[in-house]
Write a protein that holds these residues in place. Sequence first.
Motif, mmCIF file in Angstrom:
data_model
loop_
_atom_site.group_PDB
_atom_site.id
_atom_site.type_symbol
_atom_site.label_atom_id
_atom_site.label_comp_id
_atom_site.label_asym_id
_atom_site.label_seq_id
_atom_site.Cartn_x
_atom_site.Cartn_y
_atom_site.Cartn_z
ATOM 1 N N CYS A 164 24.089 24.047 32.019
ATOM 2 C CA CYS A 164 23.970 22.664 31.532
ATOM 3 C C CYS A 164 23.661 22.621 30.040
ATOM 4 C CB CYS A 164 22.867 21.922 32.295
ATOM 5 S SG CYS A 164 23.244 21.650 34.020
ATOM 6 N N SER A 165 22.974 23.643 29.587
ATOM 7 C CA SER A 165 22.547 23.628 28.189
ATOM 8 C C SER A 165 23.651 23.999 27.207
ATOM 9 C CB SER A 165 21.342 24.536 27.992
ATOM 10 O OG SER A 165 21.721 25.885 28.010
ATOM 11 N N LEU A 166 24.815 24.405 27.684
ATOM 12 C CA LEU A 166 25.899 24.748 26.759
ATOM 13 C C LEU A 166 26.202 23.576 25.825
ATOM 14 C CD1 LEU A 166 28.117 26.726 25.805
ATOM 15 C CD2 LEU A 166 29.608 25.666 27.503
ATOM 16 N N ILE A 167 26.415 22.401 26.390
ATOM 17 C CA ILE A 167 26.704 21.225 25.561
ATOM 18 C C ILE A 167 25.472 20.830 24.756
ATOM 19 C CG2 ILE A 167 27.306 18.767 25.622
ATOM 20 C CD1 ILE A 167 29.026 19.466 28.107
ATOM 21 N N TRP A 168 24.306 20.881 25.380
ATOM 22 C CA TRP A 168 23.074 20.531 24.673
ATOM 23 C C TRP A 168 22.854 21.461 23.481
ATOM 24 C CZ3 TRP A 168 19.935 16.894 23.568
ATOM 25 C CH2 TRP A 168 18.689 17.172 23.018
ATOM 26 N N THR A 169 23.110 22.732 23.669
ATOM 27 C CA THR A 169 22.900 23.686 22.591
ATOM 28 C C THR A 169 23.916 23.474 21.470
ATOM 29 O OG1 THR A 169 22.017 25.229 24.221
ATOM 30 C CG2 THR A 169 22.498 26.121 22.060
ATOM 31 N N CYS A 170 25.116 23.021 21.802
ATOM 32 C CA CYS A 170 26.066 22.628 20.745
ATOM 33 C C CYS A 170 25.454 21.502 19.912
ATOM 34 C CB CYS A 170 27.395 22.174 21.344
ATOM 35 S SG CYS A 170 28.392 23.487 22.035
ATOM 36 N N PHE A 171 24.822 20.552 20.585
ATOM 37 C CA PHE A 171 24.153 19.461 19.868
ATOM 38 C C PHE A 171 23.001 19.996 19.020
ATOM 39 C CE2 PHE A 171 20.642 16.353 19.836
ATOM 40 C CZ PHE A 171 21.222 15.385 19.020
ATOM 41 N N LEU A 172 22.194 20.894 19.581
ATOM 42 C CA LEU A 172 21.100 21.484 18.803
ATOM 43 C C LEU A 172 21.630 22.246 17.591
ATOM 44 C CD1 LEU A 172 18.597 22.904 21.474
ATOM 45 C CD2 LEU A 172 18.335 20.858 20.045
ATOM 46 N N ALA A 173 22.725 22.974 17.779
ATOM 47 C CA ALA A 173 23.319 23.707 16.650
ATOM 48 C C ALA A 173 23.768 22.737 15.571
ATOM 49 C CB ALA A 173 24.491 24.562 17.145
ATOM 50 N N TYR A 174 24.328 21.611 15.994
ATOM 51 C CA TYR A 174 24.728 20.580 15.039
ATOM 52 C C TYR A 174 23.507 20.026 14.307
ATOM 53 C CZ TYR A 174 25.866 15.870 13.483
ATOM 54 O OH TYR A 174 25.992 14.723 12.736
ATOM 55 N N MET A 175 22.462 19.682 15.046
ATOM 56 C CA MET A 175 21.252 19.138 14.425
ATOM 57 C C MET A 175 20.584 20.174 13.523
ATOM 58 S SD MET A 175 20.771 15.975 15.164
ATOM 59 C CE MET A 175 19.046 15.713 14.759
ATOM 60 N N LYS A 176 20.613 21.426 13.924
ATOM 61 C CA LYS A 176 19.990 22.482 13.120
ATOM 62 C C LYS A 176 20.704 22.607 11.779
ATOM 63 C CE LYS A 176 17.539 26.117 12.140
ATOM 64 N NZ LYS A 176 16.906 25.736 10.908
ATOM 65 N N HIS A 177 22.020 22.534 11.809
ATOM 66 C CA HIS A 177 22.785 22.704 10.563
ATOM 67 C C HIS A 177 22.804 21.422 9.738
ATOM 68 C CE1 HIS A 177 25.552 24.594 7.856
ATOM 69 N NE2 HIS A 177 26.356 23.567 7.957
ATOM 70 N N LEU A 178 22.617 20.298 10.386
ATOM 71 C CA LEU A 178 22.668 19.006 9.711
ATOM 72 C C LEU A 178 21.597 18.903 8.637
ATOM 73 C CD1 LEU A 178 24.100 16.190 9.878
ATOM 74 C CD2 LEU A 178 22.213 15.491 11.337
ATOM 75 N N GLU A 179 22.006 18.588 7.443
ATOM 76 C CA GLU A 179 21.105 18.363 6.314
ATOM 77 C C GLU A 179 20.207 19.561 6.024
ATOM 78 O OE1 GLU A 179 18.951 14.813 7.176
ATOM 79 O OE2 GLU A 179 20.747 13.612 7.359
ATOM 80 N N ALA A 180 20.652 20.744 6.372
ATOM 81 C CA ALA A 180 19.826 21.928 6.132
ATOM 82 C C ALA A 180 19.579 22.130 4.643
ATOM 83 C CB ALA A 180 20.505 23.167 6.718
ATOM 84 N N GLU A 181 20.542 21.734 3.814
ATOM 85 C CA GLU A 181 20.392 21.911 2.374
ATOM 86 C C GLU A 181 19.315 20.990 1.801
ATOM 87 O OE1 GLU A 181 24.142 22.608 4.139
ATOM 88 O OE2 GLU A 181 23.317 20.641 3.715
ATOM 89 N N GLU A 182 18.993 19.902 2.494
ATOM 90 C CA GLU A 182 18.035 18.935 1.975
ATOM 91 C C GLU A 182 16.584 19.313 2.242
ATOM 92 O OE1 GLU A 182 18.897 14.948 3.055
ATOM 93 O OE2 GLU A 182 21.011 15.142 2.591
ATOM 94 N N ILE A 183 16.338 20.308 3.053
ATOM 95 C CA ILE A 183 14.960 20.661 3.382
ATOM 96 C C ILE A 183 14.169 21.083 2.138
ATOM 97 C CG2 ILE A 183 13.505 22.270 4.690
ATOM 98 C CD1 ILE A 183 15.610 22.012 6.901
ATOM 99 N N PRO A 184 14.697 21.947 1.259
ATOM 100 C CA PRO A 184 13.919 22.265 0.048
ATOM 101 C C PRO A 184 13.663 21.024 -0.821
ATOM 102 C CG PRO A 184 15.662 23.870 0.362
ATOM 103 C CD PRO A 184 15.878 22.767 1.370
ATOM 104 N N ILE A 185 14.616 20.109 -0.869
ATOM 105 C CA ILE A 185 14.426 18.878 -1.643
ATOM 106 C C ILE A 185 13.293 18.055 -1.041
ATOM 107 C CG2 ILE A 185 15.514 16.682 -2.305
ATOM 108 C CD1 ILE A 185 18.190 18.276 -2.351
ATOM 109 N N GLN A 186 13.262 17.965 0.291
ATOM 110 C CA GLN A 186 12.191 17.242 0.970
ATOM 111 C C GLN A 186 10.835 17.873 0.650
ATOM 112 O OE1 GLN A 186 12.284 14.479 2.791
ATOM 113 N NE2 GLN A 186 14.485 14.232 2.596
ATOM 114 N N LEU A 187 10.794 19.214 0.611
ATOM 115 C CA LEU A 187 9.538 19.897 0.271
ATOM 116 C C LEU A 187 9.095 19.564 -1.146
ATOM 117 C CD1 LEU A 187 9.935 23.456 1.813
ATOM 118 C CD2 LEU A 187 8.231 21.752 2.395
ATOM 119 N N LYS A 188 10.060 19.568 -2.077
ATOM 120 C CA LYS A 188 9.724 19.247 -3.472
ATOM 121 C C LYS A 188 9.206 17.822 -3.577
ATOM 122 C CE LYS A 188 12.995 22.440 -5.572
ATOM 123 N NZ LYS A 188 14.252 22.578 -6.265
ATOM 124 N N ASN A 189 9.883 16.884 -2.903
ATOM 125 C CA ASN A 189 9.446 15.481 -2.937
ATOM 126 C C ASN A 189 8.047 15.326 -2.351
ATOM 127 O OD1 ASN A 189 11.873 14.782 -4.106
ATOM 128 N ND2 ASN A 189 12.781 14.047 -2.195
#
Length: 196
Positions: A164-189
């Motif tokens: 069951c988690s195959l599709i869920w993990t695809c979603f998690l992989a999407y969320m994990k990669h989503l806006e990953a570049e913005e995390i250092p910016i969020q830390l700076k802010n």
Amino acid sequence: MAIWSKNAVTIFTKYPLIRGMVSYGVIWPISSFIQQTFEGKSFDTENRYDWWRCARFGLYGSCYVAPTIYTWFTIASKVWPGTTLKVALIKTFVETITYTPFAMCSFYFGMSLLEQKSIEEAITEVKMKFLPTYKVGASVWPVVALINFHFIPPQNRVPFISVCSLIWTCFLAYMKHLEAEEIPIQLKNRSARLNA
């Protein structure tokens, strides 16, 4: 070959944790691969698949997710034995408010550390992505958990959830990669706000 497959079946039957670890060790990297395909990655272009990302998903899924799910199912079965609808509803409710948030926070934190990010970056990612992920998870997983606790025999619960988690993990992989570049910016802010 027949002896090996017979031994594998015996081990998987006798040790459901190993069966779950193997399932998650296969399903999680496949989910990462599927998500990367939707992202536009391919075999023959400059935008190639990130095989290390798939490997991180496999490592995390097999060595962390499968054992924690197995532990949760073992505890839940001992605290609330049986498969009646009432027991399944109780297990589902408790899972939704305890294990699910723990699993989501652990995912973002643990995967960030596997990406060699700092603890501060991992915490920031948890803060940014936990609530949106939990909202989706809380609308999907209670139904899956109810089916799992009510209809699936205990020895097959981890493999059922892993499928069951195959599709869920695809979603998690999407969320994990989503806006990953913005995390250092969020830390700076955040640091700038704290220092102001």
